[in-house]
Scaffold this active site. Structure first.
Site, short mmCIF file in Angstrom:
data_model
loop_
_atom_site.label_atom_id
_atom_site.label_comp_id
_atom_site.label_asym_id
_atom_site.label_seq_id
_atom_site.Cartn_x
_atom_site.Cartn_y
_atom_site.Cartn_z
CE LYS A 46 4.82 53.40 62.09
NZ LYS A 46 4.26 54.35 63.08
N GLY A 47 10.89 54.04 59.11
CA GLY A 47 11.89 55.12 58.91
C GLY A 47 12.60 55.42 57.56
CD GLU A 106 16.83 50.47 58.63
OE1 GLU A 106 15.87 51.30 58.44
OE2 GLU A 106 16.66 49.48 59.33
CG ASP A 107 15.66 54.99 59.28
OD1 ASP A 107 16.01 53.78 59.39
OD2 ASP A 107 14.98 55.69 60.23
CG ASP A 110 21.62 53.30 66.53
OD1 ASP A 110 22.65 53.31 66.99
OD2 ASP A 110 20.65 53.75 67.24
CE LYS A 138 23.21 57.95 66.11
NZ LYS A 138 22.25 57.92 67.40
CB VAL A 160 20.00 62.24 63.78
CG1 VAL A 160 21.37 62.98 63.81
CG2 VAL A 160 19.95 61.04 63.62
C1 PRP Z 1 14.95 52.46 63.73
C2 PRP Z 1 15.29 52.83 62.22
C3 PRP Z 1 16.17 51.41 62.20
C4 PRP Z 1 16.43 50.80 63.33
C5 PRP Z 1 18.10 50.98 63.72
O1 PRP Z 1 13.79 52.02 63.59
O2 PRP Z 1 14.60 53.19 61.47
O3 PRP Z 1 15.19 50.49 61.67
O4 PRP Z 1 15.96 51.70 64.32
O5 PRP Z 1 18.68 50.80 64.70
P1 PRP Z 1 19.49 49.44 64.76
O6 PRP Z 1 20.62 49.44 63.88
O7 PRP Z 1 19.83 49.55 66.07
O8 PRP Z 1 18.47 48.07 64.82
P2 PRP Z 1 12.67 51.90 64.71
O9 PRP Z 1 12.78 50.47 65.50
O10 PRP Z 1 12.76 53.09 65.63
O11 PRP Z 1 11.39 51.93 63.95
P3 PRP Z 1 10.87 52.84 62.75
O12 PRP Z 1 11.77 52.57 61.55
O13 PRP Z 1 9.53 52.89 62.66
O14 PRP Z 1 10.96 54.60 63.25
#
Ligand code: PRP
Length: 188
Positions: A46-47, A106-107, A110, A138, A160
């Protein structure tokens, strides 16, 4: 626990104005690079939802959008190392991934495990190209050799939230990106 969103923020990292102007620049970059390529912007839910909404309006060439649902699950405040993808990827992309120029939106990048998994699945559909556009990068937590082709900002190893990014599903609706106070997430 009742949450007061703004009170839980230690400091604002990127204001609404900063986000707006940087997203415009990245949208212009994409518009230049993909002229006549009719890219398919694929947001990872969803991010990415707030970023996608602004980015697509900053792109002034013909394009389409689609969304895929992916999330890492397990630990709450950090990446779990496991990726869960919902639904049928071909259906979500309208079965038009073959031969298309795809930009994954992508938001935050990581560990990059999410995009590694998603881009691998998309490549099986024989697109013309797959690139990554991340709002935040990041790099300190990167465990995989994968980089953003487009990015708005680099971030340090801080928690964040806002502008789509959550903690335990909260704070996504903050219009800015801020650093969450440690006591908020260390209490859980
Ligand atoms: C978060 C974010 C990315 C992902 C990044 O999603 O939105 O999709 O983690 O992390 P990574 O590079 O370590 O894989 P999350 O799984 O929290 O779901 P969301 O988008 O619904 O918040």
């Amino acid at each position: 626990m009742e949450k007061n969103m703004n009170k839980d923020i230690e400091r604002i990292l990127f204001s609404e104005e900063q986000l707006k102007s940087r997203v415009k620049e990245v949208g212009a970059e994409i518009s230049r690079d993909y002229k006549d390529k009719n890219p398919l912007l694929v947001g990872i839910l969803k991010g990415s939802v707030v970023f996608m909404a602004d980015l697509m309006r900053a792109v002034d060439i013909p394009c389409q959008i689609a969304f895929l649902s992916a999330r890492s699950y397990g630990l709450k405040a950090s990446s779990s190392g496991k990726i869960d993808m919902d639904g049928d990827i071909e259906y979500a992309l309208g079965a038009h991934a073959q031969g298309r120029h795809i930009i994954l939106v992508e938001d935050i990048l990581d560990t990059a495990l999410t995009l590694y998994t998603v881009s691998g699945r998309i490549r099986e559909l024989n697109p013309a190209s797959v690139k990554i556009c991340a709002l935040l990068d990041k790099q300190v937590s990167r465990s995989i050799d994968l980089h953003a082709d487009y990015k708005c900002f680099d971030v340090e190893n801080e928690f964040v939230v806002g502008y789509g990014l959550d903690y335990a599903q909260d704070y996504r609706n903050l219009p800015y990106i801020g650093v969450l106070k440690r006591e908020v997430y260390s209490a859980d």
